[in-house]
Scaffold this motif. Structure first.
Motif, mmCIF file in Angstrom:
data_model
loop_
_atom_site.group_PDB
_atom_site.id
_atom_site.type_symbol
_atom_site.label_atom_id
_atom_site.label_comp_id
_atom_site.label_asym_id
_atom_site.label_seq_id
_atom_site.Cartn_x
_atom_site.Cartn_y
_atom_site.Cartn_z
ATOM 1 N N HIS A 253 0.844 -1.196 0.000
ATOM 2 C CA HIS A 253 0.000 0.000 0.000
ATOM 3 C C HIS A 253 0.876 1.242 0.000
ATOM 4 C CE1 HIS A 253 0.090 1.191 4.329
ATOM 5 N NE2 HIS A 253 0.160 -0.075 4.581
ATOM 6 N N HIS A 256 -0.730 6.786 3.074
ATOM 7 C CA HIS A 256 -0.301 7.278 4.394
ATOM 8 C C HIS A 256 0.306 8.684 4.299
ATOM 9 C CE1 HIS A 256 -1.956 3.887 6.092
ATOM 10 N NE2 HIS A 256 -0.990 3.450 6.874
ATOM 11 N N ASP A 263 5.814 2.889 7.191
ATOM 12 C CA ASP A 263 4.405 2.606 6.861
ATOM 13 C C ASP A 263 3.942 3.602 5.804
ATOM 14 O OD1 ASP A 263 1.851 1.667 6.839
ATOM 15 O OD2 ASP A 263 1.307 2.422 8.824
ATOM 16 N N GLU A 301 -4.533 1.407 0.721
ATOM 17 C CA GLU A 301 -4.757 0.188 1.494
ATOM 18 C C GLU A 301 -6.230 -0.221 1.540
ATOM 19 O OE1 GLU A 301 -3.176 0.488 5.421
ATOM 20 O OE2 GLU A 301 -2.933 -1.680 5.632
ATOM 21 N N TYR A 415 4.945 3.592 14.974
ATOM 22 C CA TYR A 415 3.810 3.278 14.090
ATOM 23 C C TYR A 415 2.717 4.356 14.152
ATOM 24 C CZ TYR A 415 -0.545 0.888 12.784
ATOM 25 O OH TYR A 415 -1.749 0.560 12.226
ATOM 26 N N HIS A 416 2.277 4.783 12.968
ATOM 27 C CA HIS A 416 1.176 5.752 12.838
ATOM 28 C C HIS A 416 1.387 7.030 13.637
ATOM 29 C CE1 HIS A 416 -2.366 3.392 10.846
ATOM 30 N NE2 HIS A 416 -1.254 3.362 10.140
#
Ligand SMILES: [Zn+2]
Length: 651
Positions: A253, A256, A263, A301, A415-416
């Protein structure tokens, strides 16, 4: 492959991709897609950027679509009390400052502090009309209660999600959590701003102090310049042609926020680097043109991939296998990550995860032991059970039927958040994952009878290892005082479940070549039988009574019929839920938010129009050890009411 795949080139692609604010269905995503298309073309591979309508009311299989969104400004100022005046958030300085898909707004408002804003009781005696809610609560729930039901105009969050054992919110005091709205139609659109835990703590303290001192409330001024329009969601597709119509797919994907590196700029960059390497090896004659084509897909995604598949259903029967690269570039010591190879669910057991594990093992050394005589792994990896939540879960649905393991790095401390940046990306890891992916793709693109036999041996011996691990664990537990004969029985049933898995996995090899796998299947069954006979003498076991609660009773009476392939996430249909349905869903969701990714998907995978929901619940329990009948029945009822599945009464 290890010699030719360059982690440094891949890292450069990460840096380039990360410059784009790659929110799904936005002009900037399209620019990132164009950047990737140009790279493929530069490598000598034909590529295109595909577009699918992005507007409310469109459904791609079970995935609802939203409109395009674009923002040029998003600023939040603290204006009252005057002595505390400051800028709190600015989208043009940090893209994560704004909830993605925030609606336009211009004005001033009072800030109301909510504990988390997830329960009705919290709102008693509060006036939120025209005000902004400051909360760390669940985005959808707060939107429903604070905005839709109590008239708030916007949300400020200072949430930083905890990752058990790795990240406490205060580990990243200055980071921003990636937060989005998803408007599927009919909602009251609003704006949202994101503050770091530190800034949030300051604002909370100020609000409480003003309350204690009986002073006027804290006020902010918010400006959001944004627009929604009917547009497109884009997918990059590139193909190294084979000599047949069949294809192996490498998938990542591309979406983001700007800056987001691992990511999943890392997965997308690895796909680019694999494409470059394979094309170069084919062009210089080191490798022959593959028998099957190798397709590279970079997608928004889930939803974007669903759009691609729903619009290209005729390609699916030719996809013989795929691999999903989702967060693969992690510097493990910085991020605290482990490389994970996610197994297919039991409903679609296949050979492909064993193949990836083999390749991971082949590339695992790098360090040596103390004396320097033996190689040992320089990085961590683990084989993990199916947990969904990424693009492979659209392919490994038995009704789609494309083997697709996922390589991931989990957990990841950053993450994120705004701290998932280029410095957390390790070129050596990109080389490793890139060579695994390139080998996987080229091997399967050419796999014939010889490779099929080799794979059958691989699957069989790994099956034996899994059976032994399960019985060893069962034996160890059976000596405990709290061991019951029902636990013993469960062990037997789980071994039988593994037998079926192995049978199916061996069967799946026949997709690659016309080989008779029955001898391996027999050996897989026999091995487990011998082990069961041995364990039967050592472990007390008896079936006990089947559970017969109200949920089991209802589950036994329902048979679910699917309308589309692919999973359905109930969360994407909150806008269509009645108040009562929303409350029911919220209770289930709150119990296990992550579980609602996995179990409803597993339910759909097993639903063949014959099994009742209790039978499916039993299968899920065998596979995961969790009994989730209530969640499954709730999903069935909800989906039926929303017209997403059909239910009939079991005979
Ligand atoms: Zn993500």
């Amino acid at each position: 492959m290890q010699e030719r795949v360059s982690g440094h080139l891949a890292r450069n692609y990460v840096a380039e991709i990360a410059r784009y604010h790659r929110i799904q269905a936005t002009p900037q995503f399209r620019e990132a897609a164009e950047y990737c298309r140009e790279r493929f073309e530069e490598f000598g591979i034909r590529a295109e950027v595909l577009g699918f309508p992005a507007r409310e009311g469109t459904l791609y299989w079970g995935w609802p679509m939203f409109q395009e969104w674009e923002a040029s400004e998003g600023v939040l100022h603290l204006i009252d009390p005057p002595e505390a005046k400051k800028k709190l958030a600015d989208y043009n300085e940090a893209r994560l400052s704004l909830f993605q898909r925030s609606a336009p707004f211009q004005g001033e408002a009072e800030v109301v502090l909510l504990e988390d804003g997830e329960e009705w009781a919290e709102y008693e005696g509060l006036d939120l009309k025209g005000k902004v809610a400051l909360t760390r609560g669940d985005r959808d729930r707060v939107h429903r209660l604070a905005v839709e039901k109590h008239g708030a105009v916007g949300i400020i969050t200072d949430v930083m999600k905890e990752l058990p054992g790795l990240r406490h919110p205060m580990d990243l005091p200055d980071a921003l959590q990636y937060t989005s709205f998803w408007w599927y139609g009919g909602e009251t659109k609003c704006f949202g701003f994101v503050l770091s835990p530190k800034e949030g703590a300051r604002l909370r303290a100020l609000i409480k102090q003003r309350q204690r001192e009986g002073k006027p409330a804290v006020r902010v001024q918010a400006t959001v310049n944004s627009r929604f329009s009917d547009g497109e969601i884009n997918v990059v597709s590139a193909l190294i042609p084979g000599q047949t119509e069949e294809e192996v797919v490498l998938l990542a994907h591309l979406c983001h926020p700007q800056g987001a590196a691992n990511d999943n700029a890392s997965g997308s960059a690895t796909v680019l680097e694999v494409a470059r390497t394979l094309q170069a090896l084919i062009s210089d004659g080191t490798l022959a043109q593959p028998r099957r084509g190798i397709r590279f897909l970079l997608v928004p995604e889930m939803l974007g991939f669903a759009a691609y598949l729903a619009n290209n259903e005729s390609l699916i029967p030719n996809m013989i296998a795929a691999l999903n690269l989702d967060m693969v570039g992690e510097n493990q010591s910085l991020c605290g990550s482990t490389m994970t190879i996610e197994q297919a669910p039991g409903s679609f057991a296949n050979y492909a995860d064993d193949l990836v594990v083999r390749l991971v093992e082949e590339t695992s050394s790098g360090a040596t032991n103390y004396t320097g005589l033996e190689g040992q792994t320089a990085s961590r990896y683990a084989v993990t059970p199916f947990s969904g939540g990424s693009d492979h879960c659209l392919l490994i649905d038995p009704s789609v039927g494309v083997p697709c393991p996922m390589i991931n790095q989990w957990p990841d401390k950053f993450y994120h958040t705004s701290t998932d940046t280029l410095d957390k990306v390790d070129p050596a890891m990109l080389t490793r994952v890139g060579s695994i992916a390139a080998t996987y793709a080229y091997f399967l693109a050419n796999a014939g009878p010889e490779e099929a036999v080799w794979l059958a041996e691989e699957v069989l011996s790994r099956h034996k290892t899994r059976v032994l691990a399960l019985t060893r664990d069962g034996l160890a537990r059976s000596t405990g005082a709290d061991h019951s004969p029902e636990d013993g029985e469960m062990l037997f049933r789980r071994v039988r479940f593994l037998q079926k898995r192995a049978e199916k996995a061996l069967q799946s090899i026949q997709r690659l070549a016309d080989v008779d796998v029955s001898a391996w299947q027999e050996e897989a069954l026999d091995f487990a039988e011998v082990e069961l006979a041995r364990v039967a003498k050592l472990v007390p076991h008896s079936p006990g009574k089947p559970p017969a609660g109200v949920w089991e009773k209802e589950a036994t009476s329902i048979v679910l019929r699917r309308l589309w392939p692919g999973p359905i996430d109930p969360k994407n249909f909150i806008n269509r839920m009645s108040d009562e349905e929303h409350e029911t869903w919220w209770r289930v969701y709150r119990e296990s938010p992550e579980g609602t990714y996995v179990y409803p998907a597993m339910l759909l995978y097993w639903a063949d129009g014959q099994r009742n929901v209790q039978e499916i619940s039993d299968l899920i329990e065998l596979e995961t050890g969790k009994r989730v009948t209530e969640m499954l029945v709730t999903c069935c009822r909800l989906w039926q009411r929303l017209g997403l599945v059909e239910l009939s009464t079991a005979s």
